[in-house]
Design an enzyme around this catalytic site. Sequence first.
Site, mmCIF file in Angstrom:
data_model
loop_
_atom_site.group_PDB
_atom_site.id
_atom_site.type_symbol
_atom_site.label_atom_id
_atom_site.label_comp_id
_atom_site.label_asym_id
_atom_site.label_seq_id
_atom_site.Cartn_x
_atom_site.Cartn_y
_atom_site.Cartn_z
ATOM 1 N N ARG A 10 40.028 34.410 42.842
ATOM 2 C CA ARG A 10 39.516 35.081 44.112
ATOM 3 C C ARG A 10 39.499 36.541 44.053
ATOM 4 O O ARG A 10 39.126 36.775 45.327
ATOM 5 C CB ARG A 10 40.081 33.725 44.763
ATOM 6 C CG ARG A 10 40.159 32.991 44.812
ATOM 7 C CD ARG A 10 40.446 32.295 45.624
ATOM 8 N NE ARG A 10 41.927 32.200 45.711
ATOM 9 C CZ ARG A 10 43.068 31.793 45.877
ATOM 10 N NH1 ARG A 10 42.779 30.635 44.580
ATOM 11 N NH2 ARG A 10 44.079 32.653 45.504
ATOM 12 N N CYS A 11 40.008 36.815 43.102
ATOM 13 C CA CYS A 11 39.588 39.001 43.243
ATOM 14 C C CYS A 11 38.413 39.487 42.538
ATOM 15 O O CYS A 11 38.168 38.982 41.792
ATOM 16 C CB CYS A 11 40.707 39.061 42.333
ATOM 17 S SG CYS A 11 41.507 41.009 42.596
ATOM 18 N N SER A 12 38.151 39.940 43.283
ATOM 19 C CA SER A 12 36.958 40.817 42.674
ATOM 20 C C SER A 12 37.634 41.760 41.692
ATOM 21 O O SER A 12 36.872 41.921 40.734
ATOM 22 C CB SER A 12 35.910 41.298 44.568
ATOM 23 O OG SER A 12 37.419 42.297 44.190
#
Length: 109
Positions: A10-12
């Site tokens: 979920r972390c760019s």
Amino acid sequence: MALTIWHNPRCSKSRRTLALLHERGFEPVIRDYQKEPPTMVELQDALMKLGSPASALMRWKDTDLGKDADENEILSALAANPKLIERPLVLTDSAARIGRPPEAVLEIL
């Protein structure tokens, strides 16, 4: 070379770091560290490879722990609540880098 990424999908920054590794031809072991939290020993090993204190792995904005906390307090918090671990973390047999910015991991490849 063994290569592992402690990854949060979920972390760019984590996604960009993984994409960068793939673009460079690396196929790291992908470990969703929130689903498979590192042990205290793994955290200590990662810090040794980083050459940094435990505070380097802490996502300070996500914790109530004070910045004056000692190494053991920080490690205990990271082990108990893996969402506090800064991401992504790329590890080799002998080194580690936090992918902020993603290109920082290229130093150890």
